[in-house]
Design an enzyme around this catalytic site. Structure first.
Site, PDB file in Angstrom:
ATOM      1  N   SER A 468       0.811  -1.207   0.000  1.00  0.00           N
ATOM      2  CA  SER A 468       0.000   0.000   0.000  1.00  0.00           C
ATOM      3  C   SER A 468       0.854   1.270   0.000  1.00  0.00           C
ATOM      4  CB  SER A 468      -0.953  -0.047   1.200  1.00  0.00           C
ATOM      5  OG  SER A 468      -2.165   0.583   0.918  1.00  0.00           O
ATOM      6  N   ASP A 479      10.395   5.442 -10.013  1.00  0.00           N
ATOM      7  CA  ASP A 479       9.964   6.076 -11.261  1.00  0.00           C
ATOM      8  C   ASP A 479      10.729   7.371 -11.539  1.00  0.00           C
ATOM      9  OD1 ASP A 479       8.178   4.052 -11.720  1.00  0.00           O
ATOM     10  OD2 ASP A 479       6.474   5.092 -10.814  1.00  0.00           O
ATOM     11  N   LYS A 493      -0.859  -4.396  -3.252  1.00  0.00           N
ATOM     12  CA  LYS A 493      -2.174  -3.870  -2.864  1.00  0.00           C
ATOM     13  C   LYS A 493      -2.308  -2.442  -3.375  1.00  0.00           C
ATOM     14  CE  LYS A 493      -5.299  -2.832   0.930  1.00  0.00           C
ATOM     15  NZ  LYS A 493      -5.544  -1.448   0.500  1.00  0.00           N
TER      16      LYS A 493
END
Length: 688
Positions: A468, A479, A493
């Site tokens: 999460s 990224d 999740k």
């Protein structure tokens, strides 16, 4: 930003989804639904239809999933129902959708009453045969995982399955040193306890089991809580429980640990993992180990709980291990959840590579926490993950650390706002995460603090139980190419839940006390547009893992929402990491996997665990099982001896006030992550 906290909450807890048990039996011979159950069923179905993220009609297709869920909840190991029972239930397979909408719960209660009858018969058989003198010289085996086995065609087949089951349990006790009389006594008490537990089922238990079969057909994080269990849920969320700080769940005859609360004794011990199964509980250092196989999860919890400062010992069957495998015993001192222990903390580790001495700051973040009152007041010095890590960074920089590693292993999530603001300490601004709701509306959440608190080399360590909010943070660092992600693939999740009382959806207050519903309302996406659902975060440098995605994580849940992708956010990558660096790091990592004895040993352990987990059958022959046990003990002793020789006198500086040496660490993966951080620095310098 304050709206984020109010709208989106990332549950840290893996919530209870299996059967719970009441304390009083209904007065009627067969359990029946109440008027409150009928009312709740209608409300729940309407909420799922109108508000759940998954825009799926409750139709015949979903009805079939509900049917399968309910049968699996009751008899997932195919140890009670007969093939003829399942055939008789088939008439309900495509009716449960319409019946649930109408509040008609008769099929569910009918199936349960047959189940209870079958369980009673099995336990009578077991108690009649625990005194059998089994032939442990005979070559035979037990299919302990019967999920893909057929249902027994008749009672004789079930008797044979149970004969072998009882024999296996007797053999386990014999291998642990128990004599015949002790074995009979333990098994008799086990099945009598099981029999007593079954007699305590009430209609609330049946309703909760069935409604969770309905809710989990939509997705695994959508759950119903009865009024009683709703109180427990809210109490757990307060993080004020005394005990060992673990969430328990029924798993057939076992009680399974589903979540460790950061700051609790179980979490702090480092010896207990999610998915471990509790097989015994003992009080104090010398108390008798009580066998708790077949106990209700709430009764096991009652044995584990106790006054602060007292000692409890747990006997555990490790996660993924087959019945009959080596148990482990863990000693814990009961305590309240220590909020200070669940906060971010740091240490400085010394490491020498190529004649160069390094000081590395290791920041452990067990949870994404936030003091809501302090946050709402608008001050800057409230307790939060970001504020604590900001202070830690300043302290580490004052010690002239050469790089920082964030350890997010076993961090199951927390507050979304903290995942975003923590990312902002290491990023120069920009979108951190995207959220899409059930109307396909996409909201981008940005780091509002321009500039980085820390600009030096960094990596982030994750594992299978990082979920999460952890995945949002690690995904953003990856990224933006701000740091290197190392470890295991994360949980996957990528969904957001809301928790509401059923009474909130009524125009008039109900005379009956109603339960809670936790349901999925949105999904998370990385700045690249990729969902974190299922895939989570794949490390740049991936370590060998005990757990596969099919066994643990979102991908192990059949009803999990699918992975998908949306448009990328507008973001600009940094130059801390490039493909050349990753290739060189990967090469060095693979070389150490071949040369570092600690990593070689760890890989052998993982291979052995995977091999055991792949087994579907277990021998019931004493000599074969004794050899397996002896071989395991020998490998364990040899490993400990080699480790002692390897470490030797290299711990001389372990007590240094300025930090710990790398040799002082028992955590092989933490060591490897530190070495990779040193490699990063060397590669970066060579690149200029």
């Amino acid at each position: 930003m304050k709206m984020i906290k109010k709208l989106l909450w990332l549950p840290m807890v893996i919530f209870f989804t299996g059967p719970t048990f009441g304390t009083e039996r209904d007065s009627t011979e067969y359990l029946q639904p109440t008027a409150a159950h009928i009312k709740e069923s209608k409300i729940i179905v309407q909420i799922l239809d109108y508000f759940h993220y998954r825009e799926t009609d409750l139709d015949d297709s979903l009805s079939s999933v509900i049917f399968n869920n309910f049968i699996e909840t009751l008899d997932g190991n195919k140890s009670y129902f007969l093939e003829s029972d399942i055939k008789s239930f088939e008439k309900y397979r495509y009716e449960l959708d319409n019946r649930s909408k109408e509040g008609d719960l008769i099929p569910a209660f009918y199936i349960f009453n047959i189940y209870k009858k079958r369980v009673d018969a099995r336990l009578e058989y077991a108690l009649a045969h625990v005194t059998d003198k089994f032939d442990f010289d005979k070559k035979e085996s037990l299919a302990f995982d019967r999920e893909k086995e057929p249902y027994a065609k008749n009672v004789a087949e079930l008797d044979e399955i149970w004969r072998k089951t009882i024999k296996n349990q007797a053999l386990q006790l014999k291998l642990s040193g128990s004599e015949y009389d002790k074995i009979v006594d333990v098994l008799t008490k086990r099945y009598e306890r099981f029999q007593s537990n079954v007699s305590k089922y009430n209609s609330n238990d049946v309703f909760e089991m069935f409604m969770n079969s309905v809710t989990e057909a939509f997705d695994p994080h959508t759950n119903y809580f009865t009024p009683l269990n709703a109180e427990d849920f809210q109490m757990q969320s307060s993080k004020s429980l005394e005990g060992i700080g673990a969430t328990l769940q029924q798993d057939n005859d076992f009680t399974k640990i589903t979540e460790l609360r950061p700051g609790g004794p179980a979490f702090l011990s480092g010896e207990i993992q999610a998915e471990d199964r509790v097989t015994g509980v003992a009080q104090g250092a010398d108390g008798e180990m009580i066998d708790v196989v077949g106990w209700r999860s709430d009764e096991v919890a009652g044995q584990i709980r106790g006054p602060k400062g007292t000692l409890v010992r747990l006997q555990l069957l490790p996660a993924g291990a087959s019945p009959g495998s080596e148990m482990k015993e863990v000693m814990l001192v009961r305590d309240k959840i220590k909020l200070d222990e669940s906060r971010a903390k740091s240490k400085v580790v010394k490491y020498t590579e190529g004649g160069i001495d390094y000081n590395f700051g290791i920041i452990t973040v067990p949870d994404f926490y936030l003091d809501p009152e302090g946050y709402d007041q608008g001050g800057e010095d409230y307790t939060s993950t970001t504020n604590d890590v900001r202070k830690i960074i300043k302290e580490l920089e004052a010690e002239n650390v050469d790089g920082i590693m964030l350890d997010l292993r076993n961090n199951g999530g927390g507050q979304l706002v903290e995942a975003i603001s923590l990312s902002g300490l290491f990023l120069p601004g920009g979108t951190v995460v995207q959220v899409k709701d059930s109307r396909a509306q996409i909201q981008k959440y940005d780091d509002e603090n321009k500039g980085m608190t820390y600009e030096g080399p960094m990596n982030v360590m994750i594992n299978r139980f990082s979920a999460s909010a952890s995945e949002i943070f690690a995904g953003a660092i990856q990224d933006y190419k701000r740091g290197v992600i190392v470890g295991e693939q994360s949980y996957g999740k990528g969904t957001v839940q809301n928790v509401r009382g059923l009474e909130d959806f009524l125009r008039q207050k109900s005379e009956d006390k109603l339960g809670l519903l936790k349901f999925t309302i949105a999904k998370f996406y990385r700045v690249t547009g990729s969902s974190t659902q299922h895939k989570g975060v794949t490390p740049d440098i991936e370590y060998p893992s005990v757990y596969s995605a099919d066994e643990f994580g979102e991908s192990s849940k059949p009803s999990a929402l699918p992975w998908d992708k949306i448009a990328s956010a507008d973001f600009k990558t940094l130059d801390y990491v490039d493909q050349n660096m990753l290739s060189m790091l990967e090469k060095r990592h693979k070389q150490r996997l071949k040369e570092d004895q600690t990593l070689i040993d760890l890989q052998e352990d993982i291979s052995e665990l995977r091999k055991n987990r792949a087994r579907k059958y277990i021998s019931l022959n004493y000599d074969e099982r004794k050899k397996e046990q002896d071989d395991f003990e020998k490998r364990k002793r040899d490993r400990e001896l080699k480790a002692t020789v390897r470490i030797g006198d290299s711990l001389d500086d372990a007590s240094s006030s300025n930090g710990r040496s790398l040799a002082d660490m028992k955590d092989a993966y933490l060591k490897e992550s530190i070495k990779l951080l040193a490699d990063q620095i060397v590669i970066k310098k060579k690149r200029g």
